[in-house]
Design an enzyme around this catalytic site. Sequence first.
Site, PDB file in Angstrom:
ATOM      1  N   ASP A  20      42.745  64.194  -6.605  1.00  0.00           N
ATOM      2  CA  ASP A  20      43.708  63.127  -6.873  1.00  0.00           C
ATOM      3  C   ASP A  20      42.928  61.853  -7.185  1.00  0.00           C
ATOM      4  O   ASP A  20      42.022  61.470  -6.441  1.00  0.00           O
ATOM      5  CB  ASP A  20      44.614  62.923  -5.653  1.00  0.00           C
ATOM      6  CG  ASP A  20      45.807  62.029  -5.978  1.00  0.00           C
ATOM      7  OD1 ASP A  20      46.942  62.513  -5.930  1.00  0.00           O
ATOM      8  OD2 ASP A  20      45.582  60.828  -6.284  1.00  0.00           O
ATOM      9  N   ASP A 116      47.884  62.409 -12.289  1.00  0.00           N
ATOM     10  CA  ASP A 116      46.539  62.135 -11.766  1.00  0.00           C
ATOM     11  C   ASP A 116      46.083  63.101 -10.688  1.00  0.00           C
ATOM     12  O   ASP A 116      45.163  62.810  -9.944  1.00  0.00           O
ATOM     13  CB  ASP A 116      46.454  60.689 -11.252  1.00  0.00           C
ATOM     14  CG  ASP A 116      46.940  60.537  -9.834  1.00  0.00           C
ATOM     15  OD1 ASP A 116      47.893  61.248  -9.452  1.00  0.00           O
ATOM     16  OD2 ASP A 116      46.358  59.722  -9.098  1.00  0.00           O
ATOM     17  N   GLU A 117      46.733  64.263 -10.597  1.00  0.00           N
ATOM     18  CA  GLU A 117      46.282  65.213  -9.568  1.00  0.00           C
ATOM     19  C   GLU A 117      46.362  66.633 -10.083  1.00  0.00           C
ATOM     20  O   GLU A 117      47.169  66.955 -10.956  1.00  0.00           O
ATOM     21  CB  GLU A 117      47.091  65.072  -8.276  1.00  0.00           C
ATOM     22  CG  GLU A 117      48.541  65.379  -8.456  1.00  0.00           C
ATOM     23  CD  GLU A 117      49.326  65.387  -7.144  1.00  0.00           C
ATOM     24  OE1 GLU A 117      48.811  65.872  -6.123  1.00  0.00           O
ATOM     25  OE2 GLU A 117      50.473  64.923  -7.182  1.00  0.00           O
TER      26      GLU A 117
HETATM   27  P1  TTP Z   1      49.438  58.417  -6.781  1.00  0.00           P
HETATM   28  O1  TTP Z   1      48.329  59.406  -6.922  1.00  0.00           O
HETATM   29  O2  TTP Z   1      50.490  58.675  -5.786  1.00  0.00           O
HETATM   30  O3  TTP Z   1      48.814  56.999  -6.403  1.00  0.00           O
HETATM   31  P2  TTP Z   1      47.486  56.317  -6.892  1.00  0.00           P
HETATM   32  O4  TTP Z   1      46.658  57.210  -7.729  1.00  0.00           O
HETATM   33  O5  TTP Z   1      47.817  55.017  -7.539  1.00  0.00           O
HETATM   34  O6  TTP Z   1      46.751  55.976  -5.541  1.00  0.00           O
HETATM   35  P3  TTP Z   1      46.058  56.988  -4.518  1.00  0.00           P
HETATM   36  O7  TTP Z   1      46.202  58.353  -5.081  1.00  0.00           O
HETATM   37  O8  TTP Z   1      44.647  56.552  -4.451  1.00  0.00           O
HETATM   38  O9  TTP Z   1      46.778  56.798  -3.242  1.00  0.00           O
HETATM   39  O10 TTP Z   1      50.132  58.199  -8.174  1.00  0.00           O
HETATM   40  C1  TTP Z   1      49.432  58.269  -9.420  1.00  0.00           C
HETATM   41  C2  TTP Z   1      49.962  57.232 -10.371  1.00  0.00           C
HETATM   42  O11 TTP Z   1      51.353  57.437 -10.562  1.00  0.00           O
HETATM   43  C3  TTP Z   1      49.813  55.817  -9.869  1.00  0.00           C
HETATM   44  O12 TTP Z   1      48.545  55.257 -10.179  1.00  0.00           O
HETATM   45  C4  TTP Z   1      50.939  55.108 -10.563  1.00  0.00           C
HETATM   46  C5  TTP Z   1      52.016  56.179 -10.703  1.00  0.00           C
HETATM   47  N1  TTP Z   1      53.054  55.973  -9.655  1.00  0.00           N
HETATM   48  C6  TTP Z   1      54.160  55.204  -9.967  1.00  0.00           C
HETATM   49  O13 TTP Z   1      54.301  54.726 -11.098  1.00  0.00           O
HETATM   50  N2  TTP Z   1      55.105  54.991  -8.989  1.00  0.00           N
HETATM   51  C7  TTP Z   1      54.986  55.489  -7.729  1.00  0.00           C
HETATM   52  O14 TTP Z   1      55.856  55.258  -6.864  1.00  0.00           O
HETATM   53  C8  TTP Z   1      53.837  56.286  -7.415  1.00  0.00           C
HETATM   54  C9  TTP Z   1      53.661  56.853  -6.042  1.00  0.00           C
HETATM   55  C10 TTP Z   1      52.900  56.503  -8.411  1.00  0.00           C
HETATM   56 MG    MG Z   2      46.276  59.169  -7.097  1.00  0.00          MG
END
Ligand code: TTP
Ligand code: MG
Length: 411
Positions: A20, A116-117
Site C-alpha cells: 500500500d 494504491d494497493e
Molecule cells: P489510502 O491508501 O487509504 O490512503 P493513503 O495512501 O493516502 O495513506 P496511507 O495508505 O499511507 O494511510 O488511499 C489511497 C488514496 O485514495 C489516497 O491517497 C487518496 C484516495 N482516498 C480518497 O480520495 N478518499 C478517502 O477517503 C481515502 C481513504 C482515500
Molecule cells: Mg495508501
Amino acid sequence: MLLLYTEYTFSMKTRILHIDMDAFFASVEQVKNPSLKGKPVIVGGAKEDRRGVVSTASYEARKFGVHSAMPLAQAKKLCPHGIYLRGSQGDYGRYSKLIQKILLTVSPLVQMASIDEAYLDISGSIRLFGSEDQVAQYIKESIANETQLPCTVAISNCKLVSKVASANGKPDGYVNVKEGKEAAYLAPLLIRELPGAGPKICEKLNKIGIMTIGDLAQYSSEALKRQFGAMAVSLQKAASGIGSSKVSLGREAKSISRETTFPEDVGDWTYLEKMISYLRERVMHSLRNEGMEAKTVVLKVRYGDFTTKTFSKTLPGPTSLDKEVEEVTKDLITKGRKSSKKVRLVGIGVSQLVHNQHQLSIFDEVGNEKWERATQSIDQLREKFGFDAIRSAKTSTLGKRVKLSTPSLSK
Ligand code: TTP
Ligand code: MG
C-alpha cells in the site's frame, strides 16, 4: 522421491504480499513538486475552496490531526499553514499503472485492490529472489527508484493479515508475519484494526469486554453467536488470522451489462419493467462478483422500428447495492416508456466502475449494513444454487428460469 515431494510442497506454501502506497495522492504531489517534500500537503481542495473533503494528507499534515474524509474546513482549522491542492486524478492513475507494471515483474499473480494497493501471491517467486525479505526489498527499491514514491509492504499467509500488517507498518515499512504466527500477530491490536470492524461494531464488542483482536479470538463462540448471530463465525475467523489467500486476476471490466431481445415486440410496460428488474439483478450480482462498485446506470431500449435509445444517470457515489440502483432505474424507465412504440430489446448496464473499498470487510456498518448483509447472503445462495435460486418478488412472476436471448453480453 518422497524427499523431493516434501520439498516441493514446502516451497509452494502460499505467501501473500500486500503493498500500500504511503499517503498516495500527497506523495505524488510531492514527487511532482519536490519543494513540497517534508511539508504538510493536503489533497482534496485548494485553499480557497469552502466545500469538499480531504482525499489524503501527507504524514507531515497528519501530525496535526488531518485525515482522509475530513471536511476541508476542519482541516484548515487544524492545519492552517498546510499546502492545499485539488489534485489530478490522471497523474495518480498513471503512477498506479507504473506500480502495477513493477509488481508484475515479481509475480504474475497481482490483484490491484485499489488505486494504491495490491495483493501479490509470491509463493512461486521466493526462491527466485532468495527469500521473502528480498522480495519485499526488491519491490520497495524498484518503486523508489522508478517513482520516488514511498510504500509499505507486508507478507503473511492470507490477504487479511497482510492488509492489517501493512497498515500497522506505515509509513515506509515492512512487516513479515511468519507462518503460524498470524493470530499472535493480531492479538495485541485494537479491535478497530480488523478490516470492517467500524465504530458501531467496536462499541458493541467493547461493551462485552472485547478490546483487542486477541480478546475476540479467545471469546466464547457460543456467547458471541448470541450477540452477533451468524456473523460471529466470520468475526472470530478473521480475529484468528484465517482468511482468503486467493489473488483474483483477470481483466477488469469497464462496464457490465445484460440485455435481451424479445421474440415479439412488447408494449406492456409492466412486463418490461419486470424484465429490466431481472436484468438489473443479474448485472448487480456480476458487479459484486468482480469486487467492484459502479457510479453510472444505463438503460438501453430498442423500439420495434429499430431506433435505439440509451438513458443514463450517474449516482452521487459508487455502489454495489441493488436497492440504490433500483431507484435510479425507475427514473430511467419513466424516460424510456415515454415513447408509445413497442419494444424489441431492453438492456441495463453499469459503468464508471471502481474497486469496492469494503471488499475485505466482515461487514460494513455505515447505514447500508443491513442491505450489505442481506446482499451477501443472497450472493452466497446464488453461488451454491445458481442465480435463479433466489429472486425478488417483483421478478418472480417471470417464471422459475428466465432465458435471455443474449445471456452474457459482457462481463
Ligand atoms: P489510502 O491508501 O487509504 O490512503 P493513503 O495512501 O493516502 O495513506 P496511507 O495508505 O499511507 O494511510 O488511499 C489511497 C488514496 O485514495 C489516497 O491517497 C487518496 C484516495 N482516498 C480518497 O480520495 N478518499 C478517502 O477517503 C481515502 C481513504 C482515500
Ligand atoms: Mg495508501
